[in-house]
Design an enzyme around this catalytic site. Structure first.
Site, PDB file in Angstrom:
ATOM      1  N   GLU A 291       0.849  -1.192   0.000  1.00 17.67           N
ATOM      2  CA  GLU A 291       0.000   0.000   0.000  1.00 17.67           C
ATOM      3  C   GLU A 291       0.880   1.236   0.000  1.00 17.67           C
ATOM      4  O   GLU A 291       1.876   1.299   0.723  1.00 17.67           O
ATOM      5  CB  GLU A 291      -0.901   0.079   1.245  1.00 17.67           C
ATOM      6  CG  GLU A 291      -2.020  -0.922   1.335  1.00 17.67           C
ATOM      7  CD  GLU A 291      -2.870  -0.711   2.587  1.00 17.67           C
ATOM      8  OE1 GLU A 291      -2.749   0.362   3.232  1.00 17.67           O
ATOM      9  OE2 GLU A 291      -3.649  -1.608   2.928  1.00 17.67           O
TER      10      GLU A 291
ATOM     11  N   LYS B   1     -15.189   3.615   6.067  1.00 26.56           N
ATOM     12  CA  LYS B   1     -13.916   3.362   6.737  1.00 26.56           C
ATOM     13  C   LYS B   1     -13.883   4.112   8.058  1.00 26.56           C
ATOM     14  O   LYS B   1     -14.253   5.294   8.125  1.00 26.56           O
ATOM     15  CB  LYS B   1     -12.736   3.809   5.862  1.00 26.56           C
ATOM     16  CG  LYS B   1     -12.380   2.843   4.767  1.00 26.56           C
ATOM     17  CD  LYS B   1     -10.941   3.022   4.327  1.00 26.56           C
ATOM     18  CE  LYS B   1      -9.991   2.476   5.389  1.00 26.56           C
ATOM     19  NZ  LYS B   1      -8.570   2.590   5.013  1.00 26.56           N
TER      20      LYS B   1
ATOM     21  N   GLU C 193      -9.030   8.934   6.033  1.00 24.68           N
ATOM     22  CA  GLU C 193      -9.155   7.505   5.745  1.00 24.68           C
ATOM     23  C   GLU C 193     -10.223   7.226   4.694  1.00 24.68           C
ATOM     24  O   GLU C 193     -10.160   6.219   3.991  1.00 24.68           O
ATOM     25  CB  GLU C 193      -9.498   6.736   7.029  1.00 24.68           C
ATOM     26  CG  GLU C 193      -8.379   6.690   8.048  1.00 24.68           C
ATOM     27  CD  GLU C 193      -7.174   5.905   7.550  1.00 24.68           C
ATOM     28  OE1 GLU C 193      -7.378   4.896   6.853  1.00 24.68           O
ATOM     29  OE2 GLU C 193      -6.040   6.307   7.843  1.00 24.68           O
TER      30      GLU C 193
ATOM     31  N   GLU D 232     -13.979   5.366   0.364  1.00 26.96           N
ATOM     32  CA  GLU D 232     -14.857   4.411   1.046  1.00 26.96           C
ATOM     33  C   GLU D 232     -15.501   5.085   2.254  1.00 26.96           C
ATOM     34  O   GLU D 232     -14.839   5.375   3.245  1.00 26.96           O
ATOM     35  CB  GLU D 232     -14.046   3.184   1.483  1.00 26.96           C
ATOM     36  CG  GLU D 232     -13.382   2.458   0.321  1.00 26.96           C
ATOM     37  CD  GLU D 232     -12.360   1.439   0.796  1.00 26.96           C
ATOM     38  OE1 GLU D 232     -12.764   0.461   1.457  1.00 26.96           O
ATOM     39  OE2 GLU D 232     -11.160   1.629   0.509  1.00 26.96           O
TER      40      GLU D 232
END
Length: 458
Positions: free
Chosen positions: A270, A324, A330, A321
Site C-alpha cells: 500500500e 472506513k 481515511e 470508502e
C-alpha cells in the site's frame, strides 16, 4: 518517521540477487477496498481497473466471490487476503487452511490469475496478542495447502505497516522493534526467503510528513517532487536521498539486513495520499504524489540502497470508502469517487506524461467547497439535500425563498450550497463532504453576485 535512535554500527547493504519465480512485472496495481455502501458493482469496478487505470494487478482485502468472478479472463494479477480472525485456527489446524484455500481459491484459479495469498492485514499493528506468534505458523499452513492443491504460481505473504520498525532514521539505522524481531520477524523473513516470496509493506509518506508538523520533513520530499534542495545524506551509509519514499523503503531494507535477511525482496502493498480531510490532503497533492510514485515504482529505478531493483507495488485505493473508520482522510484515499468519476487523472501503467494540475487545484492550501459530483443520481442528490437542510436553518436559510441564494427549482445549485454549508459547519465534528458518494471537494468557488457559498480552509 519512527524513532530517531542512533546505532553505532551499520551493516553493508548488499546487492540483491535475482531469483527464479520472482514477479518481474513493473506495472503498479490498485488496492480494491469495499468499506462503502455506495460503491460500483464488481463488473463496473473491473472495467475501471482495466480501462481507466490500465492496472494489471489488484489487491483484495478478502476473497469476494463476485469480485473473483468479475476478474476471470482479464489478465489481471490478483492478491486475496485471509482475514485476521482466522489466523489462530489456521495456525493450529491444517484442515482449516485446506478448507479456506479449497473454498476461496481453487474454484477460481483456472480463469482468475490469483498470484498472492496474503495472510492477515497489518497483524503486528494490533495490540500484542497470541495472533502475533500464530501469524507465521498460519502462513506455513496456507503454503502447504497451496502446494497440496498444486497452485504453483501462488506465493504467500502478509502485509505489515511501518510501525514494525523501532528506528527508521537515518535509513541505514532501520531496526525492527525488539518485541517483534525474534518472536515474529525473523521466522517470517526465513519463511519468505525459503518460499521465494516477498516482504509486503505498507508505506505512506503522508503519515510520516503529517507526524512532523515542525517542518522536519519538507512537503516536496514527501510528494516525491523534484527540488532544488541539497539531497539528504545518510552519514551511516553515505547514500543520498532526494525524497522520503526511498528513505522509508531503505529503512526496511536496512532492518532486514540487520536481522540477517538482506536477500528478501520488498513488495509495496500500500502507498498513497489522501485528497481531502486533513493537513496537506488536497486533490492536487494526491495527484502529484501518486503520479510520481507510479512513475518511480513502474520502472526499475530501485532505491539508493538497492539501485536497479524492481519493487512491485499497489496504490491505495480504488475508491473513496465512506464506511472506513478513523479520521476523515481515511475515507478519501480513492482514485475514484463512488460515482465512478475520477478524483484526478492517473494511469497506473506509468506511461502517461501529465501536464501540470489545473490551476484551480493549487497544491498549497486555500478554500474548498463541497459540491455535487459529476454523474450523481438526481434522486440521491435530492435525498442528500434534504438531509443537509434538516440539520437546521443555519445550513440552508439563504437558499430558501427570499434568501440571497434562492433559485427556483435548481437542484444542483441548492445541493451545492447545502453541501458546502453543512461541511463548513460540521467538519470539526466529523461532518464530511461525501453524502453517500454524491458530493466531492472542489477548489472552484461557486459563489456569485451576493450569494457567497460557505467554504472550508484547507
Amino acid at each position: 518517521m519512527g524513532n530517531f535512535v542512533t546505532l553505532f554500527f551499520v551493516f553493508p547493504l548488499l546487492a540483491l540477487p535475482f531469483f527464479s519465480g520472482a514477479d518481474m512485472s513493473g506495472d503498479v496495481g490498485v488496492c480494491y477496498g469495499q468499506l462503502g455502501n455506495n460503491l460500483p458493482n464488481p463488473t463496473q469496478s473491473v472495467d475501471i481497473i482495466r480501462h481507466k487505470l490500465h492496472a494489471k494487478r489488484v489487491k483484495l482485502y478478502d476473497a469476494n466471490p463476485a469480485m473473483l468472478n468479475a476478474l476471470r479472463n482479464t489478465n489481471i494479477q490478483v492478491s486475496v487476503m485471509v482475514p485476521n480472525e482466522l489466523i489462530p485456527a489456521i495456525s493450529t489446524h491444517q484442515s482449516e487452511a485446506d478448507k479456506w484455500v479449497m473454498t476461496h481459491v481453487v474454484p477460481y484459479c483456472n480463469e482468475t490469475m490469483i498470484r498472492y495469498l496474503l495472510v492477515g492485514n497489518e497483524v503486528l499493528s494490533n495490540k500484542p496478542d497470541s495472533t502475533w506468534t500464530r501469524l507465521v505458523p498460519a502462513m506455513h499452513k496456507i503454503r502447504q495447502s497451496v502446494k497440496s492443491f498444486k497452485l504453483n504460481k501462488i506465493k504467500v505473504g502478509t502485509p505489515l505497516a511501518m510501525d514494525m520498525l523501532e528506528s527508521s532514521f537515518p535509513p541505514s539505522n532501520g531496526t525492527f522493534r525488539g518485541d517483534l524481531v525474534d518472536a515474529v520477524i525473523k521466522p517470517l523473513l526465513d519463511f519468505l526467503r525459503k518460499s521465494r516470496s516477498f516482504f509486503f509493506i505498507d508505506v505512506y509518506t503522508y503519515f510520516a510528513w503529517k507526524g512532523q508538523p515542525d517542518g522536519t520533513i519538507p512537503l516536496d520530499r514527501a510528494l516525491l517532487l523534484p527540488t532544488n534542495r541539497e539531497p539528504y545524506v545518510d552519514l551511516g551509509s553515505g547514500l543520498k536521498y532526494t525524497h522520503l519514499l526511498d528513505q522509508m523503503i531503505d529503512a526496511v531494507f536496512a532492518a532486514m539486513e540487520r536481522a540477517g535477511y538482506p536477500d528478501v525482496r520488498i513488495f509495496v502493498a500500500e502507498t498513497g495520499w489522501p485528497s481531502s480531510g486533513g493537513p496537506g490532503a488536497t486533490i492536487c497533492n494526491a495527484a502529484v504524489y501518486n503520479r510520481n510514485a507510479v512513475k518511480k515504482l513502474a520502472g526499475k529505478a530501485g532505491t539508493p540502497a538497492r539501485p536497479g531493483v524492481l519493487i512491485p507495488a499497489f496504490v491505495f485505493a480504488l475508491y473513496n470508502e465512506n464506511q472506513k473508520p478513523g479520521e476523515e482522510t481515511e475515507r478519501n484515499f480513492g482514485l475514484f469517487y463512488p460515482t465512478g468519476s475520477s478524483v484526478y487523472d492517473i494511469d497506473l501503467s506509468g506511461k502517461t506524461e501529465y501536464k501540470a494540475p489545473p490551476e484551480a487545484e493549487t497544491c498549497g492550501g486555500g478554500k474548498r467547497w463541497c459540491v455535487v459530483a459529476n454523474g450523481a443520481d438526481p434522486a440521491a442528490v435530492a435525498g442528500a439535500l434534504s438531509y443537509a437542510c434538516g440539520q437546521g436553518d443555519r445550513v440552508c436559510g439563504p437558499i430558501q425563498e427570499g434568501g440571497e441564494c434562492y433559485k427556483a427549482e435548481d437542484l444542483n445549485h441548492d445541493a451545492n450550497y447545502a453541501f458546502s454549508s453543512y461541511w463548513a459547519q460540521f467538519r470539526t465534528s466529523n461532518g464530511t463532504c461525501d453524502f453517500n458518494g454524491v458530493a466531492v471537494v472542489t477548489s472552484t468557488d461557486p459563489s456569485y453576485d451576493k450569494c457567497m457559498f460557505p467554504s472550508v480552509e484547507i
